[in-house]
Design a protein around this motif. Structure first.
Motif, mmCIF file in Angstrom:
data_model
loop_
_atom_site.group_PDB
_atom_site.id
_atom_site.type_symbol
_atom_site.label_atom_id
_atom_site.label_comp_id
_atom_site.label_asym_id
_atom_site.label_seq_id
_atom_site.Cartn_x
_atom_site.Cartn_y
_atom_site.Cartn_z
ATOM 1 N N GLY A 255 0.818 -1.111 -0.064
ATOM 2 C CA GLY A 255 -0.023 -0.054 -0.004
ATOM 3 C C GLY A 255 0.878 1.271 0.005
ATOM 4 O O GLY A 255 2.132 1.377 0.101
ATOM 5 N N SER A 256 0.184 2.368 -0.075
ATOM 6 C CA SER A 256 0.773 3.703 -0.139
ATOM 7 C C SER A 256 0.617 4.283 1.258
ATOM 8 O O SER A 256 -0.219 4.423 1.842
ATOM 9 C CB SER A 256 0.009 4.545 -1.134
ATOM 10 N N ASN A 257 1.988 4.913 1.504
ATOM 11 C CA ASN A 257 1.762 5.166 3.089
ATOM 12 C C ASN A 257 3.164 5.939 3.323
ATOM 13 O O ASN A 257 4.133 5.802 2.564
ATOM 14 C CB ASN A 257 2.063 3.792 4.062
ATOM 15 N N ALA A 258 2.954 6.584 4.487
ATOM 16 C CA ALA A 258 4.282 7.354 4.886
ATOM 17 C C ALA A 258 4.073 7.555 6.444
ATOM 18 O O ALA A 258 2.899 7.542 6.982
ATOM 19 C CB ALA A 258 4.369 8.783 4.306
ATOM 20 N N LEU A 277 3.939 8.907 -7.464
ATOM 21 C CA LEU A 277 3.299 8.369 -8.600
ATOM 22 C C LEU A 277 4.270 7.367 -9.334
ATOM 23 O O LEU A 277 5.247 7.568 -9.546
ATOM 24 C CB LEU A 277 3.036 9.966 -9.387
ATOM 25 N N ASN A 278 3.710 6.215 -9.831
ATOM 26 C CA ASN A 278 4.066 5.344 -10.623
ATOM 27 C C ASN A 278 5.416 4.772 -9.611
ATOM 28 O O ASN A 278 6.321 4.504 -10.525
ATOM 29 C CB ASN A 278 4.717 5.784 -11.932
ATOM 30 N N ARG A 279 5.272 4.855 -8.540
ATOM 31 C CA ARG A 279 5.973 4.230 -7.620
ATOM 32 C C ARG A 279 7.458 5.048 -7.674
ATOM 33 O O ARG A 279 8.599 4.576 -7.423
ATOM 34 C CB ARG A 279 6.473 2.743 -7.685
ATOM 35 N N GLY A 280 7.672 6.470 -8.144
ATOM 36 C CA GLY A 280 8.523 7.242 -8.510
ATOM 37 C C GLY A 280 9.610 6.878 -9.498
ATOM 38 O O GLY A 280 10.696 7.390 -9.633
ATOM 39 N N ILE A 292 0.441 1.310 -12.515
ATOM 40 C CA ILE A 292 0.384 2.422 -13.413
ATOM 41 C C ILE A 292 -0.733 3.734 -13.278
ATOM 42 O O ILE A 292 -1.887 3.314 -12.998
ATOM 43 C CB ILE A 292 0.586 2.214 -14.761
ATOM 44 N N GLY A 293 -0.176 4.761 -12.668
ATOM 45 C CA GLY A 293 -1.158 5.948 -12.532
ATOM 46 C C GLY A 293 -1.585 5.885 -11.026
ATOM 47 O O GLY A 293 -2.098 6.979 -10.371
ATOM 48 N N LYS A 294 -0.882 5.171 -10.204
ATOM 49 C CA LYS A 294 -1.329 5.093 -8.784
ATOM 50 C C LYS A 294 -0.223 6.005 -8.160
ATOM 51 O O LYS A 294 0.950 6.046 -8.486
ATOM 52 C CB LYS A 294 -1.061 3.622 -8.112
ATOM 53 N N GLY A 295 -0.597 6.678 -6.910
ATOM 54 C CA GLY A 295 0.487 7.290 -6.284
ATOM 55 C C GLY A 295 0.033 8.726 -6.430
ATOM 56 O O GLY A 295 -1.005 9.057 -7.164
ATOM 57 N N LEU A 296 0.781 9.687 -5.647
ATOM 58 C CA LEU A 296 0.376 10.940 -5.591
ATOM 59 C C LEU A 296 1.419 11.944 -6.522
ATOM 60 O O LEU A 296 2.555 11.432 -6.538
ATOM 61 C CB LEU A 296 0.632 11.528 -4.231
ATOM 62 N N ARG A 297 0.720 13.051 -6.934
ATOM 63 C CA ARG A 297 1.476 13.901 -7.524
ATOM 64 C C ARG A 297 2.582 14.668 -6.482
ATOM 65 O O ARG A 297 2.466 14.676 -5.518
ATOM 66 C CB ARG A 297 0.788 14.958 -8.271
ATOM 67 N N ASP A 298 3.478 15.296 -7.234
ATOM 68 C CA ASP A 298 4.690 16.045 -6.394
ATOM 69 C C ASP A 298 4.043 16.709 -5.081
ATOM 70 O O ASP A 298 4.403 16.481 -3.970
ATOM 71 C CB ASP A 298 5.633 16.723 -7.168
ATOM 72 N N LYS A 410 -7.402 10.524 -2.800
ATOM 73 C CA LYS A 410 -6.498 9.426 -3.755
ATOM 74 C C LYS A 410 -6.132 8.323 -3.084
ATOM 75 O O LYS A 410 -6.034 6.940 -3.347
ATOM 76 C CB LYS A 410 -5.548 10.033 -4.535
ATOM 77 N N LEU A 411 -5.440 8.648 -1.647
ATOM 78 C CA LEU A 411 -4.877 7.403 -0.933
ATOM 79 C C LEU A 411 -5.821 6.317 -0.620
ATOM 80 O O LEU A 411 -5.508 5.470 -0.709
ATOM 81 C CB LEU A 411 -4.273 7.921 0.121
ATOM 82 N N TYR A 412 -7.126 6.813 -0.143
ATOM 83 C CA TYR A 412 -7.976 5.976 0.320
ATOM 84 C C TYR A 412 -8.397 4.926 -0.794
ATOM 85 O O TYR A 412 -8.832 3.809 -0.636
ATOM 86 C CB TYR A 412 -9.302 6.830 0.690
#
Length: 450
Positions: A255-258, A277-280, A292-298, A410-412
């Protein structure tokens, strides 16, 4: 009947049964509230509709309903009914007798050896009891996340390693607890507390060195624009930039987390590559179509990091450690009062004067202290949600509220977290506020500044 109920094993037994049944019925009631909410919400909420397709939402909804009803049935049968039978008919005293009979050699009659045999037998019993539910959950409630397929050999090796590690850890814990109690006697609680302090602060010291091998591999951030923005943010709040770490996780489905943890020179902000975004990656050819397309913008990643900096700025990690110490001290005081009380052991089937140490730990922490543990957990979860609001407000004050709001949506969706939940259920189970609550609080900050 004894003069005081506290000295009557029969009354204590019925109290333990009431505690056990009430605690689990409360959990079922909360879950029924949650299921009721899920039944009512059949369309994607407007807030998250741009990020969550209706088809996926329906899949998540059916999965949550299936998992919820399974948990209710499993709790009723395997936890409540079986738990009542185990207490009423003296399962723990019977298994202790079996363990004692298995100690055929003279050297095996020491309480440490008998305790190890008892825990081994009890573990097998618990495994058998949980097996039907585990099989049903594995075969009938598939995960929403696409996990990497492993070879048969890899699965077998993992199972063997898990069993070996489990046996080693369990053995060390049992030996430590029994010897500690034999040596310290009435001062056992003090020894447990000092032991917990050593373990807690030891983990704080070594965890920074274990993050890379266990969670994943530390990688360099390829996105120079994002790196510059993170540098600017950390300099603004005087947080060391080199302590913001990107981890390429071993399991892509994690998952996406920090998150932030630590203090002093040991503090870190860990960013899983799934948050980017796209695992960096600049080259997305190595990614699966689902990634592809998952993750956050800068700017959204920076907003999430700003939220984590809020935890650091408010000292939430240290406050949590202090709160845990208070929780631990109160728990050990209650443990001291109850652990040596003979009628508790008689209530679960032991003869007068027979008080096995390891069984005492199971009964006290598994049944006697349940009301305290449940309420203390509720308080700590409430504090955790308060800390999340404070960290969100910190991001708002630095001008990242809008970006954080979008990032949360987006994370949810990316992490397949069902967006609607019952507030009462959430208050007893979740360390974070619901998505709706967090968004409403952010909207309030944006509109009214408070």
């Amino acid at each position: 009947m004894s003069e005081h109920f506290w000295d009557d094993p029969v009354i204590i037994l019925y109290l333990l049964l009431v505690i056990h049944i009430s605690d689990n019925l409360w959990a079922i009631y909360l879950l029924l509230r949650e299921i009721h909410v899920v039944y009512k919400v059949q369309m994607v909420p407007d807030l998250i509709r741009p990020y969550l397709p209706q088809e996926l939402f329906e899949k998540m909804r059916l999965h949550k309903l299936h998992k919820g009803w399974f948990t209710i049935v499993n709790t009723m049968v395997m936890v409540i009914i079986m738990g009542v039978l185990e207490l009423y008919f003296g399962l723990y005293s019977w298994l202790w007798d079996v363990a004692t009979q298995c100690a055929i050699a003279q050297w095996m009659k020491h309480e440490v050896i008998v305790s190890l045999i008892f825990v081994f037998i009890l573990s097998i019993y618990f495994w058998i009891k949980s097996l039907p539910g585990a099989i049903y959950e594995k075969l009938c409630i598939p995960s929403l996340h696409n996990r990497q397929k492993s070879s048969v050999a890899a699965i077998i090796v993992k199972v063997i390693v898990d069993i070996i590690v489990g046996i080693l850890v369990t053995t060390m814990m049992v030996v430590a607890l029994v010897y500690l109690t034999l040596w310290l006697g009435v001062f056992t609680a003090l020894g447990l507390y000092l032991q917990s302090l050593i373990i807690t602060f030891g983990l704080m010291i070594i965890i920074p060195f274990l993050i890379d091998p266990f969670l994943g591999k530390r990688v360099t951030l390829e996105n120079t624009n994002l790196r510059t923005e993170l540098d600017n943010l950390t300099k603004k709040v005087e947080f060391p930039t080199h302590q913001v770490v990107i981890i390429k996780v071993h399991d892509p489905s994690i998952g996406s987390n920090a998150f932030f943890y630590g203090f002093g020179c040991l503090k870190r902000i860990i960013i899983f590559d799934g948050l980017l975004l796209n695992r960096g990656k600049r080259d997305v050819s190595d990614l699966s179509p689902e990634e592809i397309g998952k993750g956050l913008r800068d700017e959204q990643v920076v907003a999430v990091v700003c939220h984590e900096l809020g935890h650091w700025s408010h000292g939430h990690f240290c406050k949590t450690v202090v709160t845990f110490q208070v929780y631990l001290i109160v728990m050990l005081i209650l443990f001291t009062i109850t652990f040596s009380h003979g009628p508790i052991y008689e209530a679960v089937g032991f003869a007068p004067g027979v008080q096995p140490i390891i069984v005492g730990f199971f009964i006290i922490f598994g049944f006697v202290l349940t009301p305290y543990l449940t309420m203390a957990n509720f308080v700590m979860l409430s504090l955790g949600r308060c800390y999340e609001y404070q960290a969100d407000k910190f991001a708002f004050r630095l001008g990242y509220a809008r970006e954080l709001r979008t990032a949360l949506l987006k994370l949810y969706a990316d992490n397949l977290v069902f967006p609607v939940t019952d507030r009462c259920y959430s208050s007893w189970h979740d360390s974070h506020p619901t998505m709706i609550d967090r968004l409403e609080r952010l909207d309030s900050l944006l509109n009214y500044g408070s």
